[in-house]
Design a protein around this motif. Structure first.
Motif, PDB file in Angstrom:
ATOM      1  N   ALA A 342       0.812  -1.220   0.000  1.00 48.27           N
ATOM      2  CA  ALA A 342       0.000   0.000   0.000  1.00 48.27           C
ATOM      3  C   ALA A 342       0.844   1.267   0.000  1.00 48.27           C
ATOM      4  CB  ALA A 342      -0.937   0.007   1.206  1.00 48.27           C
ATOM      5  N   TYR A 343       2.097   1.179   0.441  1.00 53.85           N
ATOM      6  CA  TYR A 343       2.879   2.405   0.577  1.00 53.85           C
ATOM      7  C   TYR A 343       4.295   2.331  -0.008  1.00 53.85           C
ATOM      8  CZ  TYR A 343       4.503  -0.198   4.710  1.00 53.85           C
ATOM      9  OH  TYR A 343       4.993  -1.167   5.566  1.00 53.85           O
ATOM     10  N   LYS A 344       4.681   1.204  -0.583  1.00 46.95           N
ATOM     11  CA  LYS A 344       6.006   1.135  -1.195  1.00 46.95           C
ATOM     12  C   LYS A 344       6.090  -0.079  -2.109  1.00 46.95           C
ATOM     13  CE  LYS A 344       9.400  -0.333   1.587  1.00 46.95           C
ATOM     14  NZ  LYS A 344       9.744  -1.741   1.254  1.00 46.95           N
ATOM     15  N   ASN A 345       7.113  -0.098  -2.931  1.00 51.23           N
ATOM     16  CA  ASN A 345       7.383  -1.300  -3.694  1.00 51.23           C
ATOM     17  C   ASN A 345       7.903  -2.363  -2.733  1.00 51.23           C
ATOM     18  OD1 ASN A 345       6.748  -0.275  -6.296  1.00 51.23           O
ATOM     19  ND2 ASN A 345       8.728   0.788  -6.368  1.00 51.23           N
ATOM     20  N   PRO A 346       7.309  -3.556  -2.746  1.00 54.22           N
ATOM     21  CA  PRO A 346       7.712  -4.589  -1.794  1.00 54.22           C
ATOM     22  C   PRO A 346       9.214  -4.852  -1.837  1.00 54.22           C
ATOM     23  CG  PRO A 346       5.724  -5.242  -2.950  1.00 54.22           C
ATOM     24  CD  PRO A 346       6.212  -4.001  -3.626  1.00 54.22           C
ATOM     25  N   ASP A 347       9.800  -5.073  -0.670  1.00 50.16           N
ATOM     26  CA  ASP A 347      11.236  -5.379  -0.595  1.00 50.16           C
ATOM     27  C   ASP A 347      11.428  -6.873  -0.359  1.00 50.16           C
ATOM     28  OD1 ASP A 347      10.598  -5.771   2.100  1.00 50.16           O
ATOM     29  OD2 ASP A 347      11.388  -3.833   2.724  1.00 50.16           O
ATOM     30  N   ASP A 348      12.674  -7.283  -0.207  1.00 45.11           N
ATOM     31  CA  ASP A 348      12.981  -8.709  -0.045  1.00 45.11           C
ATOM     32  C   ASP A 348      12.298  -9.300   1.181  1.00 45.11           C
ATOM     33  OD1 ASP A 348      14.535  -8.695  -2.300  1.00 45.11           O
ATOM     34  OD2 ASP A 348      16.440  -8.431  -1.235  1.00 45.11           O
ATOM     35  N   PHE A 349      12.235  -8.501   2.263  1.00 47.04           N
ATOM     36  CA  PHE A 349      11.626  -8.994   3.492  1.00 47.04           C
ATOM     37  C   PHE A 349      10.133  -9.277   3.305  1.00 47.04           C
ATOM     38  CE2 PHE A 349       9.263  -7.929   7.422  1.00 47.04           C
ATOM     39  CZ  PHE A 349       9.681  -8.984   8.213  1.00 47.04           C
ATOM     40  N   GLY A 450       7.245   8.661   7.440  1.00 46.96           N
ATOM     41  CA  GLY A 450       7.509   8.985   6.038  1.00 46.96           C
ATOM     42  C   GLY A 450       6.742   8.144   5.039  1.00 46.96           C
ATOM     43  N   LYS A 451       5.962   7.192   5.499  1.00 47.11           N
ATOM     44  CA  LYS A 451       5.178   6.356   4.577  1.00 47.11           C
ATOM     45  C   LYS A 451       4.059   7.185   3.957  1.00 47.11           C
ATOM     46  CE  LYS A 451       4.102   3.173   7.606  1.00 47.11           C
ATOM     47  NZ  LYS A 451       3.603   1.931   8.228  1.00 47.11           N
ATOM     48  N   THR A 452       3.887   7.047   2.672  1.00 48.66           N
ATOM     49  CA  THR A 452       2.787   7.698   1.967  1.00 48.66           C
ATOM     50  C   THR A 452       2.144   6.686   1.027  1.00 48.66           C
ATOM     51  OG1 THR A 452       4.292   8.475   0.226  1.00 48.66           O
ATOM     52  CG2 THR A 452       3.818  10.002   2.038  1.00 48.66           C
ATOM     53  N   PRO A 453       0.854   6.841   0.774  1.00 48.42           N
ATOM     54  CA  PRO A 453       0.171   5.877  -0.102  1.00 48.42           C
ATOM     55  C   PRO A 453       0.797   5.840  -1.490  1.00 48.42           C
ATOM     56  CG  PRO A 453      -1.415   7.253   1.051  1.00 48.42           C
ATOM     57  CD  PRO A 453      -0.071   7.855   1.293  1.00 48.42           C
ATOM     58  N   MET A 454       0.890   4.647  -2.046  1.00 47.07           N
ATOM     59  CA  MET A 454       1.406   4.494  -3.398  1.00 47.07           C
ATOM     60  C   MET A 454       0.451   5.160  -4.381  1.00 47.07           C
ATOM     61  SD  MET A 454       4.327   2.854  -3.728  1.00 47.07           S
ATOM     62  CE  MET A 454       4.356   1.951  -5.271  1.00 47.07           C
ATOM     63  N   ALA A 455       1.013   5.954  -5.274  1.00 50.31           N
ATOM     64  CA  ALA A 455       0.188   6.629  -6.280  1.00 50.31           C
ATOM     65  C   ALA A 455       0.005   5.730  -7.485  1.00 50.31           C
ATOM     66  CB  ALA A 455       0.853   7.940  -6.702  1.00 50.31           C
ATOM     67  N   SER A 476      -9.231   2.078   3.450  1.00 48.16           N
ATOM     68  CA  SER A 476      -8.700   2.870   4.571  1.00 48.16           C
ATOM     69  C   SER A 476      -8.132   4.215   4.135  1.00 48.16           C
ATOM     70  CB  SER A 476      -7.593   2.078   5.276  1.00 48.16           C
ATOM     71  OG  SER A 476      -6.521   1.815   4.376  1.00 48.16           O
ATOM     72  N   SER A 477      -8.175   4.526   2.858  1.00 45.70           N
ATOM     73  CA  SER A 477      -7.437   5.678   2.317  1.00 45.70           C
ATOM     74  C   SER A 477      -7.852   7.009   2.938  1.00 45.70           C
ATOM     75  CB  SER A 477      -7.601   5.742   0.794  1.00 45.70           C
ATOM     76  OG  SER A 477      -8.969   5.855   0.442  1.00 45.70           O
ATOM     77  N   GLU A 478      -9.138   7.205   3.212  1.00 46.53           N
ATOM     78  CA  GLU A 478      -9.582   8.489   3.760  1.00 46.53           C
ATOM     79  C   GLU A 478      -9.133   8.665   5.209  1.00 46.53           C
ATOM     80  OE1 GLU A 478     -13.648   9.852   1.929  1.00 46.53           O
ATOM     81  OE2 GLU A 478     -13.732   7.677   2.257  1.00 46.53           O
ATOM     82  N   PHE A 479      -9.163   7.591   5.970  1.00 48.74           N
ATOM     83  CA  PHE A 479      -8.653   7.672   7.339  1.00 48.74           C
ATOM     84  C   PHE A 479      -7.147   7.940   7.332  1.00 48.74           C
ATOM     85  CE2 PHE A 479     -12.637   5.601   8.483  1.00 48.74           C
ATOM     86  CZ  PHE A 479     -12.926   6.178   9.705  1.00 48.74           C
ATOM     87  N   GLU A 480      -6.439   7.341   6.393  1.00 48.26           N
ATOM     88  CA  GLU A 480      -4.999   7.558   6.304  1.00 48.26           C
ATOM     89  C   GLU A 480      -4.688   9.007   5.947  1.00 48.26           C
ATOM     90  OE1 GLU A 480      -4.165   2.960   4.852  1.00 48.26           O
ATOM     91  OE2 GLU A 480      -3.947   4.617   3.442  1.00 48.26           O
ATOM     92  N   ALA A 481      -5.456   9.577   5.010  1.00 47.81           N
ATOM     93  CA  ALA A 481      -5.248  10.981   4.638  1.00 47.81           C
ATOM     94  C   ALA A 481      -5.482  11.893   5.837  1.00 47.81           C
ATOM     95  CB  ALA A 481      -6.183  11.343   3.491  1.00 47.81           C
ATOM     96  N   GLU A 487      -0.551  14.511  11.394  1.00 45.69           N
ATOM     97  CA  GLU A 487       0.894  14.432  11.650  1.00 45.69           C
ATOM     98  C   GLU A 487       1.622  15.699  11.204  1.00 45.69           C
ATOM     99  OE1 GLU A 487       3.057  11.100  10.302  1.00 45.69           O
ATOM    100  OE2 GLU A 487       1.857   9.621  11.381  1.00 45.69           O
ATOM    101  N   LYS A 488       1.080  16.376  10.202  1.00 45.83           N
ATOM    102  CA  LYS A 488       1.728  17.577   9.672  1.00 45.83           C
ATOM    103  C   LYS A 488       1.475  18.813  10.530  1.00 45.83           C
ATOM    104  CE  LYS A 488       1.486  15.903   4.904  1.00 45.83           C
ATOM    105  NZ  LYS A 488       0.868  16.117   3.558  1.00 45.83           N
ATOM    106  N   ALA A 489       0.574  18.684  11.509  1.00 44.80           N
ATOM    107  CA  ALA A 489       0.267  19.822  12.378  1.00 44.80           C
ATOM    108  C   ALA A 489       1.494  20.206  13.206  1.00 44.80           C
ATOM    109  CB  ALA A 489      -0.905  19.479  13.296  1.00 44.80           C
ATOM    110  N   LYS A 490       1.538  21.465  13.631  1.00 44.95           N
ATOM    111  CA  LYS A 490       2.673  21.937  14.425  1.00 44.95           C
ATOM    112  C   LYS A 490       2.770  21.184  15.752  1.00 44.95           C
ATOM    113  CE  LYS A 490       2.612  26.623  12.503  1.00 44.95           C
ATOM    114  NZ  LYS A 490       2.457  28.071  12.790  1.00 44.95           N
ATOM    115  N   LYS A 491       1.623  20.774  16.265  1.00 40.85           N
ATOM    116  CA  LYS A 491       1.578  20.063  17.546  1.00 40.85           C
ATOM    117  C   LYS A 491       0.595  18.912  17.430  1.00 40.85           C
ATOM    118  CE  LYS A 491       0.009  20.757  22.362  1.00 40.85           C
ATOM    119  NZ  LYS A 491      -1.202  19.936  22.293  1.00 40.85           N
ATOM    120  N   GLN A 492       0.981  17.754  17.946  1.00 43.84           N
ATOM    121  CA  GLN A 492       0.059  16.627  17.953  1.00 43.84           C
ATOM    122  C   GLN A 492      -1.051  16.899  18.956  1.00 43.84           C
ATOM    123  OE1 GLN A 492       1.566  12.910  19.491  1.00 43.84           O
ATOM    124  NE2 GLN A 492      -0.027  11.682  18.474  1.00 43.84           N
TER     125      GLN A 492
END
Length: 614
Positions: A342-349, A450-455, A476-481, A487-492
């Motif tokens: 959902a957020y990256k190209n799969p790696d070996d793991f 740093g994870k972001t949804p794959m475009a 889950s995309s809308e909840f993730e957005a 997370e981008k807010a100045k304060k959690q």
């Protein structure tokens, strides 16, 4: 030794006996509302079934490997191909990776080849060192280049001296998918199917026509929609090629169904069983007495639609149960989608874990040893019959409109799937369709790191097309957005539970509120309880609370809510956890925010973010 049957002294309870007992336990509650499950597939599921429920079913009466193959195509064991999709920047890179995974339990490879790359040299490099008669090979290419690929592969196999009977391969030639998903006018390409079938005529297990029902599943379609439309999809290819003079039994042997797997465990088992049953009935009209031609070849792929960016290891739980469904149902091959897709190209793991999910089912759980273990289960047999009945209705409806191509041209299949996707997103927003780790029981301390949804990387996304396409997003995309924006807010934001009054109610509502608010990425602070609202408000201010949630019983809100609201004096967003009878009185006093099971969780959290300036 006595020949008296075990338990013969006990009287078998009747259905009415069970119903009477259930009614006592319900204590007057409505049986239909409490225990009967009204599915999204168009039928209701009872809380229990008995042997007599099987007497009227048409799905019984055959053994594994026997027509109509509801119990599977296989009679000896339940083995399936473990498939992995191979990605590489070049043919040499893809080949290197393929050779590596073949030594790690994979016996089926999936290659994607662009039309610009396709030539004999590319294929030779791609397959170098691979024993093509010992592994299943699957290829994706633009439908315009499918015939060229088939010709290159046949020439390659012949040049290597392979026995055609030992080759197991497929080409994902599916022009109808382009019409449905992208709105393209690819109808004319269907006629290429005749030349494809002719090209591989000496290769009995070379599939060159695909039905990609998984594309609908990954777009939010319900199980019955995927099943019904997949049948109509396959029937369209049968009819078109039969009209071109291709023998019916030959067409059916060249078709592979690629289907998705959702987390609806038992329903998915029933889906694959029903798919084989209905497909055998369709092909029988073309193939006559050739029962072997009536077998449906099904590749199953775990869902992308329900994968999540946050708490992504939960994706492993989803894909594992999905894989179990397909394996128990007796599919031909399975691809497990890596948990981080959902957020990256799969790696070996993640690819290794995905492989091992299937290998565990084979090597440790022995799912490959027993054919149709679900057979005879009253519940699954009834589900199989019910799904077959509802899917057949969809199939007939498509036929009444002129077949799958005409249905797609009119945008009817697209409208149906988009409507289901919209409904499911709405249900998820209302917490009525659970997404574990997202709208239910989120990880309170997790950050995206740093994870972001794959475009979408589709090159044709902005092309003008004559027909309607399907464009949807993961559940889950809308909840993730929302959470990423927090997370981008100045304060959690800090959400503080002001727990007071009834111990049972304050604890229950604090737990509910913590889960509710953590879904937006807020820091939640629970508490054991306060003696007064003033004490609770003081503690909230010391904790730097941006949101204060009053947690108590409905009866006590009349006592605590307004004093707590006045004491807070606008220093933080004030929320009441619940929907008490005194809600109107509280609203009149200026209290605006209430959270409970009937509110739209997503919209409420968006509103809170707006009020917090996020």
């Amino acid at each position: 030794m006595s020949d008296k049957k075990l338990f013969s002294e006990f009287t078998s309870p009747t259905r009415q006996d069970w119903l009477d007992k259930i009614q006592v336990d319900l204590k007057g509650a409505d049986f239909q509302k409490k225990l009967v499950w009204k599915t999204d597939e168009g039928f209701s599921v009872q809380p229990f079934y008995m042997k007599e429920d099987l007497e009227k079913l048409s799905t019984l009466g055959s053994e594994p490997g026997e027509f109509p193959f509801v119990r599977g195509n296989k009679a000896g064991d339940n083995n399936w191909f473990v498939r992995q999709e191979i990605c590489g920047e070049s043919a040499a890179e893809a080949n290197k990776k393929a050779l590596d995974v073949l030594g790690k339990g994979v016996d089926s490879l999936g290659f994607s080849i662009s039309g610009e790359q396709l030539n004999a040299e590319y294929v030779q490099t791609l397959l170098n060192g691979i024993y093509c008669d010992c592994v299943e090979l699957n290829f994706k290419v633009c439908p315009k280049h499918a015939l060229e690929l088939a010709q290159i592969l046949v020439a390659y196999f012949a040049g290597k001296g392979y026995d055609p009977a030992r080759i197991k391969a497929s080409i994902d030639f599916d022009p109808i998918k382009g019409m449905i998903m992208k709105g393209k006018d690819t109808e004319s390409l269907i006629a290429t199917g005749k030349a494809l079938v002719e090209t591989v005529k000496n290769y009995p297990d070379f599939k060159v026509i695909a039905v990609n029902g998984s594309a609908l599943s990954d777009s939010g379609a319900y199980i019955v929609q995927e099943l019904g439309y997949s049948l109509a999809w396959g029937a369209e290819y049968m009819k078109r090629l039969a009209d071109e003079g291709v023998k019916g039994s030959e067409i059916s042997r060249r078709i592979k169904f690629n289907m998705g797997i959702s987390t609806n465990y038992f329903m998915e088992i029933a889906k694959f069983r029903a798919a084989r049953l209905l497909w055998s009935k369709i092909v029988e009209e073309y193939a006559g007495n050739d029962k072997e031609a009536c077998k449906a070849c099904i590749h199953a792929k775990t869902s992308y639609y329900n994968m999540t960016l946050f708490d992504s290891y939960v994706n492993l739980l989803r894909s594992q149960t999905e894989t179990m469904s397909a394996a128990i149902a007796g599919v031909n091959s399975i691809t497990v989608t890596p948990f981080d897709t959902a957020y990256k190209n799969p790696d070996d793991f993640s690819e290794r874990i995905a492989r091992n999910q299937q290998l565990l089912l084979k090597e440790e759980s022995h799912f490959d040893k027993v054919v149709d273990p679900a057979g005879g289960s009253y519940y699954i047999e009834v589900l199989t019959d019910s799904l077959a009945t509802e899917a057949w209705k969809i199939f007939l409806k498509v036929q009444e409109e002129g077949g799958m191509v005409e249905y797609a041209k009119k945008g009817l299949v697209q409208d149906d799937v988009i409507a289901s996707d919209t409904k499911r997103h709405t249900l998820a927003a209302q917490s009525r369709e659970f997404i574990l780790g997202t709208n239910q029981f989120p990880n309170f301390t997790e950050n995206s790191d740093g994870k972001t949804p794959m475009a979408c990387c589709c090159k044709c996304a902005n092309e003008e097309t004559p027909y309607k396409g399907i464009s949807t997003s993961r559940l889950s995309s809308e909840f993730e957005a929302l959470r990423l924006s927090t997370e981008k807010a100045k304060k959690q934001p800090v959400a503080f539970m002001l727990t007071i009054g009834s111990l049972v109610w304050r604890q229950a509502r604090a737990q509910f509120s913590c889960n509710f608010l953590a879904s937006a990425g807020y820091k939640v602070v629970d508490n054991l309880g306060f003696a007064t609202v003033e004490e609770g408000v003081d503690a909230a201010m010391k904790a730097g609370a941006d949101i204060v949630v009053l947690c108590s019983s409905d009866e006590e809100y009349a006592q605590y809510a307004i004093p707590a609201y006045n004491c807070l004096a606008g220093k933080a967003l004030f929320v009441v956890a619940g929907n008490p009878e005194c809600a109107e009185e509280l609203k009149a006093a200026g209290i605006e925010n209430f959270i409970h099971v009937k509110v739209n969780q997503l919209e409420t959290l968006k509103l809170f973010n707006q009020k917090l300036g996020i």
